[in-house]
Design a protein around this motif. Sequence first.
Motif: not given
Lengths: 250, 184, 348
Positions: A74-75, A107-108, C61, C53, A81, A103-104, A77-79, A71, A111
């Motif tokens: 994804a993490v 998709h990162a 996230m 996703e 954003r 997937a992460e 991405t959160g940081l 992940r 995007r």
Amino acid sequence: MQTVFQKPSALTDAPMHYCPGCTHGIVHRLVAQALEELGVEGRAVGVASVGCSVMCYDYFTCDMVQAPHGRAQAVATGLKRAKPENIIFTYQGDGDLAAIGTAETVHAATRGENITVIFINNAIYGMTGGQMAPTSLPGQITQTTPYGRDTNSAGYPVKVCEMLSTLDGVALAQRVTVNNVKNVNIARKAIKKAFQNQLDGKGYSIVEVLSTCPTNWGLSPIEALGWLEENMLPYYPLGVYKDVEGGVKK
Amino acid sequence: MKDLNILFAGFGGQGVLFAGKVAAYAGLIENKEISWLPSYGPEMRGGTANCSVCISDNPIGSPLVTNPNVLVVMNLPSLDKFIDTVEPGGTVIIDSALIHKKVERTDLNVHYVPSSSLAEENGLKGLSNMILVGKLFHEVCAAPGDYQFSTPETLDQALQKCIPPRKAGMLDFNRKAISLGAQA
Amino acid sequence: MKVLMKGNEALAEAAIRAGCRHFFGYPITPQTELAAYMSKRMPKIGGTYLQAESEIAAVNMVLGASAAGVRAMTSSSSPGISLKGEGISYMAGSDLPALIINVQRGGPGLGGIQPSQADYWQATKATGHGDFQILVLAPSTVQEMVDLVSDAFDLADQYRMPAMILADGMLGQMMEPVSLPEEAGAAPAQKDWAACGHGGKRPHNIVNSLYLTPDKLEELVKERFARYEQIKQHEQRAEEYLADDADVVVVAYGASSRVARGAVNKAREMGIKAGLVRPITLWPFPADALNRAASHAKNLLVVEMSMGQMIDDVKLAINCQKPVHFCGRTGGMIPTPAQVLEQIQALA
């Protein structure tokens, strides 16, 4: 006395836990050097993934977050954003990035997430003791492919840079290795560029580093470098797979 | 007022949820306790759709109306499904242009309004629902009796609340539909 | 004046007004209006709406954004919450605040899409692996959904742990009048543990749940459980309705408490001393309110939209000192007031 060589300031003094001959140490250094040279260590946040480099949060002096397996992006991405002014990087192995975290990753990338991804591909699961990775080579013997990776049953390796370079969100996809001085220098420049891209707001930048795992390959460090050259380099050609000069952000 | 539990039922696309929302807003404007609960899911896209509206002086318990005082019904499957659940003495308002069946129960106040053909004839395509709302307020919500909580003026205010500014042009058509329903 | 809002949209607006600017989600019925509302509002106020996703990516996230020190949230419905379990466990293990909203639907598996309360065990006992709890708040009206959102963020920040709002399809889909709070003023205080760049002004922060030394891990888990004890002492919430003289105490939360309240009112009209204890915090479970009501009750009746999950906590809370009975529907079915009333009559 003149100092001709020293540890980058973005690395802590903690003794690293990596095995002798493992190239994680070199890549850590290159990442730290990039942070130092670009002067962004104070606003950098690294994401440690699950695998051998899970404890890299102890080795980098910047703020660090440890992510669940797969992940990291994804993490990240959160940081990013939450604090777009910060410089966010992930440091991930092949199992994390190209198996459980596919997937992460995809998709990162699609995007065009404005982050820097450092991807260590050593064709094996190191932390759990040498099982097949998504990037293990056809015929490669691992703990879970004792007869060699049978592509009829276990399928083919994932070629990450090739795959990601098809996505419009990717600004930079480059495969490098650190088997000799010349290649270390190429890797150093690629990693720095991947961070510079983020500073310039260009979008998703990934550097794949072909690495060795002497312990789980059952080879000496020198033999491991040879194995990488003979087996990995032909299957995973080095080079720039994608480099969008103006970035992917409109 | 007595607790008023209304069930609006019909096909998806007939505007049963909107009709319920207008009634609920009228309750809100009159400072009543209200709830609005739609059926949701695949049925929203063409199957039967319904919505429960509760209006009361007291906090609403279950917002799901299982035994309505008033059933506003716009298709035959819904009439068949819900007619036996209406409280004795309750009111049923039926689009008789689409539903040709008569209600057999004799303990109900049944109003047959050919709302879909009225809408068609008056250039109010798609506003059959609001014709029935006009009837609902004329007979129940704004009529002297146990369930009166509103006035025609409140209904008009509710309508203004429910029609978004970008559709302001629809306001007069809705008003016309409501007045047709009241006269029907 | 109050406005008429759907529960899902009210949750979203309340989160924005509580200072949340980072929403990460994934569509699933019956919570999708929440995400859709965020996608409309966030870009206009400089916030982040990101359709991930997967639910797994969305919750991670949130982990990242929370680690950076901002208020972050995600929402889903039952099957999606199962996927978020991993991230919730990691956030608990990393002492990160976050808001997770579960608009429950019927299960197991893909189940159905109608309202359900079958995720009580998951929310209060096992959102993910490991020794941990999360705060669980259970609204029963759209107004309470609004009110509990800012409380959930505040409690999550105060105790540095994830908080969940456990709603259901009925509450998410229904409209009721609400008054919305004023927009939160200044951003919440700087979080000194956040991984947001040290700027050379402090040692590096590490947000992490990995502790390979067992005694260190044990120490941290015990520290967390000491915090949980504080929470149990200070944060229990329940509504006690006609409960102080009740012979039959009905216990229900969320949507089923609305049905139960209707039945209790009818029972009182019939001269039966019935009352309601409505847990608002499901964790910490409001044991004190339960014991107050149970001390003079003859029988307790737990009403749930499940096969009986909270009933275990009711029995534990009162140490099985009074008979505890059950009335429930599952799979998306909603109990009727008549059904509950019938059982109250039988127990009076």
